[in-house]
Design a protein around this motif. Structure first.
Motif, PDB file in Angstrom:
ATOM      1  N   GLU A   1      -4.617   5.226   1.375  1.00 28.07           N
ATOM      2  CA  GLU A   1      -3.717   4.088   1.154  1.00 28.07           C
ATOM      3  C   GLU A   1      -4.244   3.254  -0.019  1.00 28.07           C
ATOM      4  O   GLU A   1      -5.399   2.811  -0.006  1.00 28.07           O
ATOM      5  CB  GLU A   1      -3.624   3.229   2.403  1.00 28.07           C
ATOM      6  CG  GLU A   1      -2.804   3.855   3.512  1.00 28.07           C
ATOM      7  CD  GLU A   1      -2.534   2.849   4.618  1.00 28.07           C
ATOM      8  OE1 GLU A   1      -1.466   2.203   4.593  1.00 28.07           O
ATOM      9  OE2 GLU A   1      -3.411   2.688   5.482  1.00 28.07           O
TER      10      GLU A   1
ATOM     11  N   ARG B   1      -7.218   0.832   1.410  1.00 31.19           N
ATOM     12  CA  ARG B   1      -7.197   0.359   2.797  1.00 31.19           C
ATOM     13  C   ARG B   1      -7.479   1.522   3.733  1.00 31.19           C
ATOM     14  O   ARG B   1      -7.028   2.646   3.532  1.00 31.19           O
ATOM     15  CB  ARG B   1      -5.841  -0.276   3.124  1.00 31.19           C
ATOM     16  CG  ARG B   1      -5.740  -0.783   4.564  1.00 31.19           C
ATOM     17  CD  ARG B   1      -4.498  -1.611   4.774  1.00 31.19           C
ATOM     18  NE  ARG B   1      -3.282  -0.809   4.706  1.00 31.19           N
ATOM     19  CZ  ARG B   1      -2.054  -1.314   4.870  1.00 31.19           C
ATOM     20  NH1 ARG B   1      -1.900  -2.626   5.058  1.00 31.19           N
ATOM     21  NH2 ARG B   1      -0.993  -0.535   4.788  1.00 31.19           N
ATOM     22  N   ARG B   2      -8.226   1.214   4.788  1.00 31.56           N
ATOM     23  CA  ARG B   2      -8.542   2.197   5.822  1.00 31.56           C
ATOM     24  C   ARG B   2      -8.775   1.467   7.129  1.00 31.56           C
ATOM     25  O   ARG B   2      -9.380   0.386   7.140  1.00 31.56           O
ATOM     26  CB  ARG B   2      -9.796   2.977   5.435  1.00 31.56           C
ATOM     27  CG  ARG B   2     -10.229   4.031   6.432  1.00 31.56           C
ATOM     28  CD  ARG B   2     -11.636   4.538   6.104  1.00 31.56           C
ATOM     29  NE  ARG B   2     -12.069   5.559   7.031  1.00 31.56           N
ATOM     30  CZ  ARG B   2     -13.337   5.839   7.307  1.00 31.56           C
ATOM     31  NH1 ARG B   2     -14.307   5.141   6.717  1.00 31.56           N
ATOM     32  NH2 ARG B   2     -13.643   6.798   8.159  1.00 31.56           N
TER      33      ARG B   2
ATOM     34  N   PHE C   1       0.832  -1.188   0.000  1.00 30.21           N
ATOM     35  CA  PHE C   1       0.000   0.000   0.000  1.00 30.21           C
ATOM     36  C   PHE C   1       0.872   1.244   0.000  1.00 30.21           C
ATOM     37  O   PHE C   1       1.901   1.304   0.664  1.00 30.21           O
ATOM     38  CB  PHE C   1      -0.924  -0.001   1.214  1.00 30.21           C
ATOM     39  CG  PHE C   1      -2.082  -0.963   1.072  1.00 30.21           C
ATOM     40  CD1 PHE C   1      -3.250  -0.564   0.447  1.00 30.21           C
ATOM     41  CD2 PHE C   1      -1.981  -2.258   1.549  1.00 30.21           C
ATOM     42  CE1 PHE C   1      -4.310  -1.445   0.299  1.00 30.21           C
ATOM     43  CE2 PHE C   1      -3.038  -3.144   1.409  1.00 30.21           C
ATOM     44  CZ  PHE C   1      -4.204  -2.732   0.777  1.00 30.21           C
ATOM     45  N   HIS C   2       0.441   2.225  -0.769  1.00 34.32           N
ATOM     46  CA  HIS C   2       1.142   3.500  -0.867  1.00 34.32           C
ATOM     47  C   HIS C   2       0.124   4.617  -0.612  1.00 34.32           C
ATOM     48  O   HIS C   2      -1.033   4.514  -1.030  1.00 34.32           O
ATOM     49  CB  HIS C   2       1.758   3.690  -2.257  1.00 34.32           C
ATOM     50  CG  HIS C   2       2.668   2.582  -2.676  1.00 34.32           C
ATOM     51  ND1 HIS C   2       4.021   2.571  -2.420  1.00 34.32           N
ATOM     52  CD2 HIS C   2       2.395   1.429  -3.346  1.00 34.32           C
ATOM     53  CE1 HIS C   2       4.552   1.474  -2.920  1.00 34.32           C
ATOM     54  NE2 HIS C   2       3.594   0.757  -3.473  1.00 34.32           N
ATOM     55  N   ARG C   3       0.563   5.662   0.030  1.00 35.69           N
ATOM     56  CA  ARG C   3      -0.320   6.803   0.260  1.00 35.69           C
ATOM     57  C   ARG C   3      -0.337   7.684  -0.985  1.00 35.69           C
ATOM     58  O   ARG C   3       0.690   8.219  -1.386  1.00 35.69           O
ATOM     59  CB  ARG C   3       0.131   7.608   1.477  1.00 35.69           C
ATOM     60  CG  ARG C   3      -0.263   6.949   2.789  1.00 35.69           C
ATOM     61  CD  ARG C   3      -0.396   7.962   3.925  1.00 35.69           C
ATOM     62  NE  ARG C   3      -1.093   7.381   5.061  1.00 35.69           N
ATOM     63  CZ  ARG C   3      -2.407   7.394   5.230  1.00 35.69           C
ATOM     64  NH1 ARG C   3      -3.174   7.983   4.315  1.00 35.69           N
ATOM     65  NH2 ARG C   3      -2.965   6.844   6.279  1.00 35.69           N
TER      66      ARG C   3
END
Length: 370
Positions: A112, A63-64, A22-24
């Motif tokens: 994310e 994703r959270r 995951f990347h912001r």
């Protein structure tokens, strides 16, 4: 039942391939599509450009953390190949994730996001006629496929049959009108509304088997269509496949992706033999080139059991739809209860959706790296 964490053993050879992380990403734009849907575009930094390059039809997993729980959802990309990634989101009643994206997220916020995944993808390198059948939010990947194939070759054509309840529930109405204006001779578009009368009776009602047969007969020479793309709720997918089979369309030309209807997800699988305590299987999970071995209960899915040991195990929808948790059974027997993501060739080769798969032998090896 023995605690599965008591029997973990791990070996760590060099990683065979890098698993998506995951990347912001910064939200670049939030565009209202209709009352309960929006499109979100993301800015991708230069150093992640290759990571987020996508093929038309792929999805992004977001994703959270909600109340201390790692929640993930998969949303199809709606932008054309080469553009910045953009997803379409419709609010699911009671859905904390979709409601947050549509109503609360603003440009400048960060989310994310995992690199693009999915096999519901179009090869735009060859010209052809693509027929797309969608209902509701199933239009999202169709936007990417239609725009990409039409832009790639001036000999490509696209025909879209799109079902909705009413005019005010149509996602991407303006984008579709723009695409029609841009390619008037190569893009055919039929809006079908189930709860709003149209001037043409054929365009009023659900995209069921009989209506699809009539629409296809009137708009498409079935034997000349190169690819058929189906995306929507289970009933529409089923009726479309029946109609295409009756028209003699070969299976290898038909591609499908299921979107649950907002209010009628498929019923949960009943397990008559499920027990709170019972047999275990010695399961080996191969992920990122690392093997983790543990005794796992047979009344839990491979994904849920493996996630206790390997928090990095990939998943998104947990409904057998997105295919993110796909893995290859290398040894032993596994019982996959539901599958809306893998094609027959993949299941014949031994692939399963671990979110819908239970151990069915004393030993089992599943390989996420294959």
């Amino acid at each position: 039942m023995q605690d599965p964490t008591d029997t973990i053993s791990t070996t760590s050879p060099p990683p065979s391939r890098h698993r998506p992380r995951f990347h912001r990403l910064r939200v670049a734009a939030v565009d209202r599509l209709c009352e309960d849907a929006a499109a979100l575009a993301f800015d991708v930094p230069d150093d992640l450009a290759d990571t987020f390059a996508f093929v038309p039809g792929q999805s992004l997993t977001l994703r959270r953390e909600i109340d201390g729980t790692d929640e993930r959802r998969s949303y199809s990309i709606c932008s054309a190949a080469g553009a910045r990634p953009r997803i379409g989101v419709r609010v699911v009643p009671g859905g904390l994730f979709s409601s947050w994206l549509v109503h609360d997220v603003r440009p400048g916020d960060s989310v994310e996001v995992m690199a693009p995944t999915g096999s519901f993808t179009a090869d735009v390198s060859m010209p052809g006629h693509h027929v797309l059948i969608a209902a509701g939010s199933g239009i999202t990947p169709m936007m990417s496929i239609a725009e990409s194939v039409l832009a790639a070759h001036d000999r490509s054509r696209a025909t879209l049959l799109y079902g909705n309840r009413r005019t005010d529930t149509v996602m991407f109405a303006d984008d579709l009108a723009d695409l029609k204006d841009l390619h008037p001779a190569r893009f055919e578009l039929a809006h079908v509304l189930s709860r709003e009368p149209r001037e043409v009776d054929l365009l009023s009602g659900r995209l069921d088997h009989d209506r699809l047969r009539t629409l296809i007969d009137g708009l498409v020479v079935a034997e000349h269509a190169d690819h058929w793309w189906l995306c929507g709720p289970h009933g529409m997918i089923r009726d479309a496949r029946r109609a295409l089979a009756a028209l003699g369309v070969p299976d290898d030309r038909v591609h499908q992706e299921l979107f649950f209807a907002d209010d009628t997800p498929p019923p949960a699988v009943r397990r008559e033999d499920a027990k709170a305590q019972g047999p275990v299987s010695r399961v080996t999970v191969v992920l990122d080139g690392r093997s983790t071995v543990a005794d796992l209960p047979r009344d839990a899915t491979v994904l849920d059991a493996a996630a206790r040991l390997r928090p990095d195990v990939p998943f998104a929808c947990k409904g057998g739809v997105c295919g993110t948790c796909r893995a290859l059974v290398r040894d032993g027997d596994a019982d996959m209860r539901r599958n809306y993501a893998l094609d027959p060739a993949e299941t014949e080769a031994g692939y399963v959706l671990t979110c819908q798969t239970y151990p069915a032998s004393d030993t089992l090896t599943v390989d996420f790296d294959s």
